[in-house]
Design an enzyme around this catalytic site. Structure first.
Site, PDB file in Angstrom:
ATOM      1  N   HIS A   1      12.630  -2.557   1.910  1.00 50.71           N
ATOM      2  CA  HIS A   1      12.016  -1.266   2.224  1.00 50.71           C
ATOM      3  C   HIS A   1      12.935  -0.172   1.722  1.00 50.71           C
ATOM      4  CE1 HIS A   1       9.123  -3.231   4.795  1.00 50.71           C
ATOM      5  NE2 HIS A   1      10.117  -3.942   5.273  1.00 50.71           N
TER       6      HIS A   1
ATOM      7  N   GLU B   1      12.585  -9.441   2.015  1.00 46.16           N
ATOM      8  CA  GLU B   1      11.810  -8.274   2.441  1.00 46.16           C
ATOM      9  C   GLU B   1      12.620  -7.029   2.127  1.00 46.16           C
ATOM     10  OE1 GLU B   1      10.952  -8.354   6.611  1.00 46.16           O
ATOM     11  OE2 GLU B   1      10.078  -6.347   6.582  1.00 46.16           O
TER      12      GLU B   1
ATOM     13  N   ALA C   1       2.981  -0.547   4.826  1.00 44.76           N
ATOM     14  CA  ALA C   1       2.524  -0.546   6.224  1.00 44.76           C
ATOM     15  C   ALA C   1       2.026  -1.918   6.679  1.00 44.76           C
ATOM     16  CB  ALA C   1       1.428   0.497   6.409  1.00 44.76           C
TER      17      ALA C   1
ATOM     18  N   ARG D   1       4.892  11.032  -2.400  1.00 47.26           N
ATOM     19  CA  ARG D   1       4.661  10.881  -0.955  1.00 47.26           C
ATOM     20  C   ARG D   1       5.959  11.090  -0.174  1.00 47.26           C
ATOM     21  NH1 ARG D   1       4.884   4.617   1.100  1.00 47.26           N
ATOM     22  NH2 ARG D   1       4.072   5.394   3.049  1.00 47.26           N
TER      23      ARG D   1
ATOM     24  N   ARG E   1      13.305   4.983  12.288  1.00 41.78           N
ATOM     25  CA  ARG E   1      11.993   5.643  12.253  1.00 41.78           C
ATOM     26  C   ARG E   1      11.187   5.324  13.517  1.00 41.78           C
ATOM     27  NH1 ARG E   1       9.235   5.006   6.611  1.00 41.78           N
ATOM     28  NH2 ARG E   1       8.074   6.752   7.521  1.00 41.78           N
TER      29      ARG E   1
ATOM     30  N   ASN F   1       7.930  -5.550  -0.710  1.00 44.86           N
ATOM     31  CA  ASN F   1       7.840  -4.396   0.172  1.00 44.86           C
ATOM     32  C   ASN F   1       6.368  -4.287   0.532  1.00 44.86           C
ATOM     33  OD1 ASN F   1       7.723  -2.020   1.542  1.00 44.86           O
ATOM     34  ND2 ASN F   1       8.792  -0.798  -0.015  1.00 44.86           N
TER      35      ASN F   1
ATOM     36  N   TYR G   1      11.003   8.865   1.235  1.00 45.96           N
ATOM     37  CA  TYR G   1      10.946   7.810   0.215  1.00 45.96           C
ATOM     38  C   TYR G   1      11.624   8.189  -1.101  1.00 45.96           C
ATOM     39  CZ  TYR G   1       7.651   5.782   3.493  1.00 45.96           C
ATOM     40  OH  TYR G   1       7.085   5.250   4.631  1.00 45.96           O
TER      41      TYR G   1
ATOM     42  N   PRO H   1       0.797  -1.219   0.000  1.00 47.42           N
ATOM     43  CA  PRO H   1       0.000   0.000   0.000  1.00 47.42           C
ATOM     44  C   PRO H   1       0.834   1.275   0.000  1.00 47.42           C
ATOM     45  CG  PRO H   1      -0.058  -1.056   2.148  1.00 47.42           C
ATOM     46  CD  PRO H   1       0.586  -2.031   1.206  1.00 47.42           C
ATOM     47  N   ASN H   2       0.314   2.242  -0.741  1.00 49.36           N
ATOM     48  CA  ASN H   2       0.869   3.601  -0.848  1.00 49.36           C
ATOM     49  C   ASN H   2       2.155   3.683  -1.661  1.00 49.36           C
ATOM     50  OD1 ASN H   2      -1.162   4.968   0.783  1.00 49.36           O
ATOM     51  ND2 ASN H   2      -0.334   3.777   2.473  1.00 49.36           N
TER      52      ASN H   2
HETATM   53  C1  DHK Z   1       7.030   1.761   3.127  1.00 46.79           C
HETATM   54  C2  DHK Z   1       5.901   2.103   3.790  1.00 46.79           C
HETATM   55  O1  DHK Z   1       4.809   2.453   3.133  1.00 46.79           O
HETATM   56  C3  DHK Z   1       5.869   2.177   5.261  1.00 46.79           C
HETATM   57  O2  DHK Z   1       4.588   1.901   5.787  1.00 46.79           O
HETATM   58  C4  DHK Z   1       6.906   1.288   5.912  1.00 46.79           C
HETATM   59  C5  DHK Z   1       8.229   1.227   3.804  1.00 46.79           C
HETATM   60  C6  DHK Z   1       8.267   1.534   5.278  1.00 46.79           C
HETATM   61  C7  DHK Z   1       9.494   1.568   3.057  1.00 46.79           C
HETATM   62  O3  DHK Z   1      10.419   2.148   3.614  1.00 46.79           O
HETATM   63  O4  DHK Z   1       9.594   1.199   1.877  1.00 46.79           O
HETATM   64  O5  DHK Z   1       6.945   1.531   7.296  1.00 46.79           O
END
Ligand code: DHK
Length: 146
Positions: free
Chosen positions: A101, A99, A78, A19, A108, A75, A24, A11-12
């Site tokens: 990120h 995994e 959340a 964002r 964080r 990834n 990011y 998600p996101n």
């Molecule tokens: C991406 C997200 O959307 C967060 O909810 C995670 C992760 C971290 C990232 O760093 O890619 O906490």
């Protein structure tokens, strides 16, 4: 038959580039996928990528990956910090899982320090921005070839 690897974005991550760029980065998801595709070509492997904001769709993809891919790179966004369903899907898929990120979770908020999926993964790569995926792909290929 060539090695096939599945990359899942949770998600996101469709909002990458827009964002919280200080966390990011400014690279879009399309750019990340292009970089993954370029490295896959260089390494001589096939990669499929998929993004969803929906936990169940990610579970469906992981279930369908069983026996179809040599490794999974995920990834989970959340859902990393909330989802027993994704953990169970990864366990049932029996695929070597990496995994990844973009951000360094351990720099964080404390709620990001726990990953439900880490115990099912071969390893975790975080904190290298979009390069986390590329390092993950190299690791996945090495696992698939071992
Ligand atoms: C991406 C997200 O959307 C967060 O909810 C995670 C992760 C971290 C990232 O760093 O890619 O906490």
């Amino acid at each position: 038959m060539s090695i096939r690897i599945l990359v899942l974005h949770g998600p996101n991550l469709n909002m990458l580039g827009l964002r919280e760029p200080d966390i990011y980065g400014t690279t879009t998801l399309a750019d990340v996928n292009d970089r993954i595709a370029a490295l896959a070509q260089e390494l001589g492997v096939e990669v499929d990528t998929f993004q969803s904001n929906h936990e169940g769709q990610l579970v469906d993809k992981i279930q369908a990956a069983r026996g179809q891919y040599a490794a999974l790179i995920i990834n989970a966004g959340a859902y990393t910090h909330t989802s027993v369903a994704l953990l169970d899907a990864i366990l049932s898929a029996e695929l070597p899982t990496i995994e990844v990120h973009l951000s360094n979770l351990y720099k964080r908020e404390p709620f990001r320090h726990h990953s439900y999926i880490a115990s099912a993964a071969v390893g975790q790569i975080c904190g290298f921005g979009a390069d986390s995926y590329l390092l993950g792909l190299r690791a996945a290929v090495a696992l698939a070839q071992s």
